[in-house]
Design an enzyme around this catalytic site. Structure first.
Site, PDB file in Angstrom:
ATOM      1  N   ARG A   1      -8.100  14.523  18.800  1.00 37.05           N
ATOM      2  CA  ARG A   1      -6.981  15.369  18.361  1.00 37.05           C
ATOM      3  C   ARG A   1      -7.485  16.521  17.503  1.00 37.05           C
ATOM      4  O   ARG A   1      -7.004  17.654  17.611  1.00 37.05           O
ATOM      5  CB  ARG A   1      -5.973  14.540  17.557  1.00 37.05           C
ATOM      6  CG  ARG A   1      -5.122  13.652  18.437  1.00 37.05           C
ATOM      7  CD  ARG A   1      -4.381  12.641  17.596  1.00 37.05           C
ATOM      8  NE  ARG A   1      -3.485  13.267  16.656  1.00 37.05           N
ATOM      9  CZ  ARG A   1      -3.149  12.767  15.469  1.00 37.05           C
ATOM     10  NH1 ARG A   1      -3.650  11.601  15.077  1.00 37.05           N
ATOM     11  NH2 ARG A   1      -2.319  13.390  14.681  1.00 37.05           N
TER      12      ARG A   1
ATOM     13  N   SER B   1      -1.251   7.020  14.360  1.00 34.17           N
ATOM     14  CA  SER B   1      -2.509   7.062  13.630  1.00 34.17           C
ATOM     15  C   SER B   1      -2.364   6.449  12.229  1.00 34.17           C
ATOM     16  O   SER B   1      -3.115   5.546  11.835  1.00 34.17           O
ATOM     17  CB  SER B   1      -2.959   8.527  13.546  1.00 34.17           C
ATOM     18  OG  SER B   1      -4.034   8.675  12.689  1.00 34.17           O
TER      19      SER B   1
ATOM     20  N   THR C   1      -9.184  11.059  -0.382  1.00 33.30           N
ATOM     21  CA  THR C   1      -9.426  10.120  -1.487  1.00 33.30           C
ATOM     22  C   THR C   1     -10.883   9.642  -1.515  1.00 33.30           C
ATOM     23  O   THR C   1     -11.489   9.503  -2.577  1.00 33.30           O
ATOM     24  CB  THR C   1      -8.460   8.926  -1.342  1.00 33.30           C
ATOM     25  OG1 THR C   1      -7.122   9.442  -1.411  1.00 33.30           O
ATOM     26  CG2 THR C   1      -8.656   7.902  -2.435  1.00 33.30           C
TER      27      THR C   1
ATOM     28  N   ASP D   1       0.843  -1.200   0.000  1.00 32.83           N
ATOM     29  CA  ASP D   1       0.000   0.000   0.000  1.00 32.83           C
ATOM     30  C   ASP D   1       0.873   1.242   0.000  1.00 32.83           C
ATOM     31  O   ASP D   1       2.085   1.167   0.212  1.00 32.83           O
ATOM     32  CB  ASP D   1      -0.953   0.008   1.202  1.00 32.83           C
ATOM     33  CG  ASP D   1      -2.126   0.969   1.009  1.00 32.83           C
ATOM     34  OD1 ASP D   1      -2.249   1.566  -0.079  1.00 32.83           O
ATOM     35  OD2 ASP D   1      -2.910   1.142   1.963  1.00 32.83           O
ATOM     36  N   LYS D   2       0.205   2.357  -0.244  1.00 34.33           N
ATOM     37  CA  LYS D   2       0.862   3.666  -0.253  1.00 34.33           C
ATOM     38  C   LYS D   2       0.046   4.581   0.638  1.00 34.33           C
ATOM     39  O   LYS D   2      -1.181   4.465   0.717  1.00 34.33           O
ATOM     40  CB  LYS D   2       0.873   4.149  -1.697  1.00 34.33           C
ATOM     41  CG  LYS D   2       1.139   5.605  -1.906  1.00 34.33           C
ATOM     42  CD  LYS D   2      -0.157   6.343  -2.183  1.00 34.33           C
ATOM     43  CE  LYS D   2       0.082   7.834  -2.348  1.00 34.33           C
ATOM     44  NZ  LYS D   2      -1.168   8.591  -2.415  1.00 34.33           N
ATOM     45  N   HIS D   3       0.737   5.489   1.334  1.00 35.05           N
ATOM     46  CA  HIS D   3       0.017   6.505   2.110  1.00 35.05           C
ATOM     47  C   HIS D   3       0.639   7.862   1.824  1.00 35.05           C
ATOM     48  O   HIS D   3       1.857   7.978   1.745  1.00 35.05           O
ATOM     49  CB  HIS D   3       0.114   6.206   3.607  1.00 35.05           C
ATOM     50  CG  HIS D   3      -0.613   7.224   4.430  1.00 35.05           C
ATOM     51  ND1 HIS D   3      -1.965   7.160   4.662  1.00 35.05           N
ATOM     52  CD2 HIS D   3      -0.190   8.363   5.025  1.00 35.05           C
ATOM     53  CE1 HIS D   3      -2.342   8.208   5.376  1.00 35.05           C
ATOM     54  NE2 HIS D   3      -1.271   8.946   5.615  1.00 35.05           N
ATOM     55  N   SER D   4      -0.209   8.866   1.697  1.00 36.99           N
ATOM     56  CA  SER D   4       0.302  10.227   1.545  1.00 36.99           C
ATOM     57  C   SER D   4      -0.087  11.018   2.780  1.00 36.99           C
ATOM     58  O   SER D   4      -1.205  10.870   3.294  1.00 36.99           O
ATOM     59  CB  SER D   4      -0.302  10.867   0.305  1.00 36.99           C
ATOM     60  OG  SER D   4      -0.150  12.269   0.378  1.00 36.99           O
TER      61      SER D   4
ATOM     62  N   LYS E   1      -3.295   2.128  11.148  1.00 30.88           N
ATOM     63  CA  LYS E   1      -4.285   1.815  10.105  1.00 30.88           C
ATOM     64  C   LYS E   1      -3.633   1.043   8.959  1.00 30.88           C
ATOM     65  O   LYS E   1      -4.178   0.053   8.472  1.00 30.88           O
ATOM     66  CB  LYS E   1      -4.931   3.104   9.582  1.00 30.88           C
ATOM     67  CG  LYS E   1      -5.947   3.663  10.569  1.00 30.88           C
ATOM     68  CD  LYS E   1      -6.580   4.934  10.067  1.00 30.88           C
ATOM     69  CE  LYS E   1      -5.604   6.060   9.966  1.00 30.88           C
ATOM     70  NZ  LYS E   1      -6.028   7.380  10.283  1.00 30.88           N
ATOM     71  N   LYS E   2      -2.472   1.519   8.516  1.00 32.70           N
ATOM     72  CA  LYS E   2      -1.837   0.859   7.363  1.00 32.70           C
ATOM     73  C   LYS E   2      -1.358  -0.547   7.741  1.00 32.70           C
ATOM     74  O   LYS E   2      -1.462  -1.472   6.943  1.00 32.70           O
ATOM     75  CB  LYS E   2      -0.676   1.712   6.846  1.00 32.70           C
ATOM     76  CG  LYS E   2      -1.159   2.980   6.154  1.00 32.70           C
ATOM     77  CD  LYS E   2      -1.783   2.680   4.787  1.00 32.70           C
ATOM     78  CE  LYS E   2      -2.761   3.733   4.323  1.00 32.70           C
ATOM     79  NZ  LYS E   2      -3.392   3.440   3.039  1.00 32.70           N
TER      80      LYS E   2
HETATM   81  N1  URA Z   1      -3.582  11.044   8.565  1.00 29.47           N
HETATM   82  C1  URA Z   1      -3.955  10.188   9.545  1.00 29.47           C
HETATM   83  O1  URA Z   1      -4.570   9.160   9.283  1.00 29.47           O
HETATM   84  N2  URA Z   1      -3.644  10.489  10.798  1.00 29.47           N
HETATM   85  C2  URA Z   1      -2.956  11.591  11.134  1.00 29.47           C
HETATM   86  O2  URA Z   1      -2.694  11.806  12.300  1.00 29.47           O
HETATM   87  C3  URA Z   1      -2.566  12.479  10.101  1.00 29.47           C
HETATM   88  C4  URA Z   1      -2.879  12.163   8.817  1.00 29.47           C
END
Ligand code: URA
Length: 462
Positions: free
Chosen positions: A193, A208, A145, A105-108, A212-213
């Site tokens: 937060r 965070s 997204t 996977d990729k996360h931005s 999730k990833k």
């Molecule tokens: N995206 C997230 O899922 N969590 C964060 O804290 C910042 C960006």
């Protein structure tokens, strides 16, 4: 394939087991005081806090006080890794067949006009890997997204764990929201937060994003850590700090993790706004579209293909991705993903009426205040000012110039797609700073890459 009730599997996490039955609940006030005084929390104390957040034993006011203490005092790499592991283990993890097909996977970290996820999922699936992409909604001035995909009539972003796993197994990719079962502690912590001024904290962002990833059980992750006027992190140095924390945490959990530090001092591509960004992503998937969107998508994909051993060398991986975009195969897979998720791609995307904004004088585009452009899109209705706001997918803007361009008085600079151009026109024009003389070369799109080898960070240019 059921979701794993995974609490104990240290072979996956690489850190000590987090085992709910062994947890000793420590009084939250005592934990808050430890962090308030700048001391390190033990693994057990972090586990106790996170499990208390996930099961509701810790009320909002104590959870918020702890978040502020972490924001002010920070966390060591060990604490950050443990926080991530505890958040990951507050829920279940996806399980995949043991058939040698890598899950990636990729996360931005988020930026204006960043539509690469829409391209990456079908592109990587076309390369033969599995992509269970859990994505989010707009956060601050940057788009999300899921909001973009919901421009497509009928597209479902709330799949169940079973649905998302089935789709990945049959089609190779999915883009959907996280579910209540995956990293549930993050849902609560993130919401707190958001309203307590504790979002921009490196350990909290790391916990965070990575919880999730990692709940997707990937073999490799590529992270696009953005810096500049349209990103969370304003400088490359700040982005490098966040990238180090993310890469260190992913690596400590045995996931091959690489971060690309990328420039976000101007929007990525020309289009900003939900349906407009889908349209631009489609152009790239059809072998056209702006060069920067195309290049970044290909580089992110090639990186994670090499890291997951799906491709042996980066040059071949890059060439393969470019070929697949040219051939239309990626667009084809995107259409199949849209149909599988209930979207009707035959219905045209809707766009609001167009107004052009022109330059008041001659000059050179010196600076683009991308964050202000993001807020302008929100003001048009393209993002949320309050959590309950309904998004207008048809609005947005199209950049007709980039940093360094020479412009003449009267030349169109930006095309607005909106119902009330008077309300945002000045704000958008003020976001473009013109100078009399030519400007320095714009920053390169890809500043550097950061990964870890043998417990050492390795950073390479571009
Ligand atoms: N995206 C997230 O899922 N969590 C964060 O804290 C910042 C960006």
């Amino acid at each position: 394939f059921q979701a794993e009730d995974g609490i104990r599997d240290s072979s996956v996490t690489g850190v000590q087991d987090v085992c709910s039955s062994d947890l000793v609940f420590v009084q939250p006030a005592a934990l808050i005081a430890i962090k308030r005084d700048g001391l390190e929390l033990s693994d057990q104390q972090i586990d106790s806090f996170v499990s208390g957040v996930a099961d509701g034993r810790i009320p909002d006011y104590q959870a918020a006080a702890m978040l502020m203490a972490i924001y002010l005092r920070g966390m060591s790499p060990r604490e950050t890794a443990r926080l991530t592991a505890a958040m990951l283990h507050s829920g279940t993890r996806l399980q995949w067949p043991d058939d040698g097909i890598p899950v990636v996977d990729k996360h931005s970290t988020g930026g204006l006009g960043d539509k690469t996820s829409l391209i990456l999922a079908p592109l990587l699936a076309e390369c033969g890997v599995r992509v269970p992409m859990l994505s989010g909604r707009g956060l601050g001035p940057t788009g999300g997204t899921l909001d973009k995909l919901e421009s497509i009539p009928g597209f479902r972003t709330g799949l169940s764990i079973v649905e998302l796993q089935q789709q990945v197994l049959s089609l190779g990719c999915v883009i959907t929201g996280t579910t209540a079962e995956l990293a549930p502690a993050d849902r609560r912590l993130y919401a707190l937060r958001d309203v307590t001024g504790t979002v921009p904290s490196i350990p909290l962002i790391t916990g965070s994003i990575m919880s999730k990833k990692l709940s997707e059980s990937p073999a490799a992750l590529v992270l696009d850590v953005k810096f500049g006027s349209g990103a969370f992190m304003k400088t490359a140095a700040e982005a490098a700090q966040l990238a180090e924390s993310l890469v260190r945490t992913g690596t400590s959990m045995h996931v091959r993790t690489t971060a690309l530090l990328t420039d976000m001092n101007q929007p990525l591509g020309a289009m900003c706004g939900n349906a407009l960004e889908v349209q631009e992503a489609v152009q790239v998937m059809q072998g056209h579209g702006p060069a920067d969107v195309r290049r970044l998508s290909v580089q992110l994909a090639a990186q994670v293909l090499v890291d997951s051993a799906a491709c042996a060398d980066p040059v071949a991986a890059t060439a393969r991705c470019e070929r697949l975009l040219e051939s239309g195969a990626v667009y084809d897979r995107f259409l199949r993903m849209v149909s599988a998720q209930g979207g009707d791609h035959r219905l045209p995307l809707q766009f609001a009426p167009v107004t052009e904004l022109t330059a008041a004088r001659d000059g050179f585009v010196q600076q683009i205040q991308a964050e202000q452009l993001g807020y302008a899109v929100i003001a048009m209705g393209g993002g949320r000012q309050r959590a309950a706001d309904v998004i207008d997918h048809s609005v947005g803007l199209e950049m007709l110039v980039r940093i360094g361009d020479r412009v003449a008085a009267g030349q169109p600079l930006v095309r607005l797609y909106c119902h009330d151009p008077q309300a945002v026109g000045q704000q958008v024009l003020a976001s473009l700073v013109l100078s009399e003389s030519p400007v320095l070369e714009p920053l390169p799109l890809i500043h550097s890459r950061l990964t870890m080898l043998d417990h050492q960070f390795v950073q390479q240019a571009g």
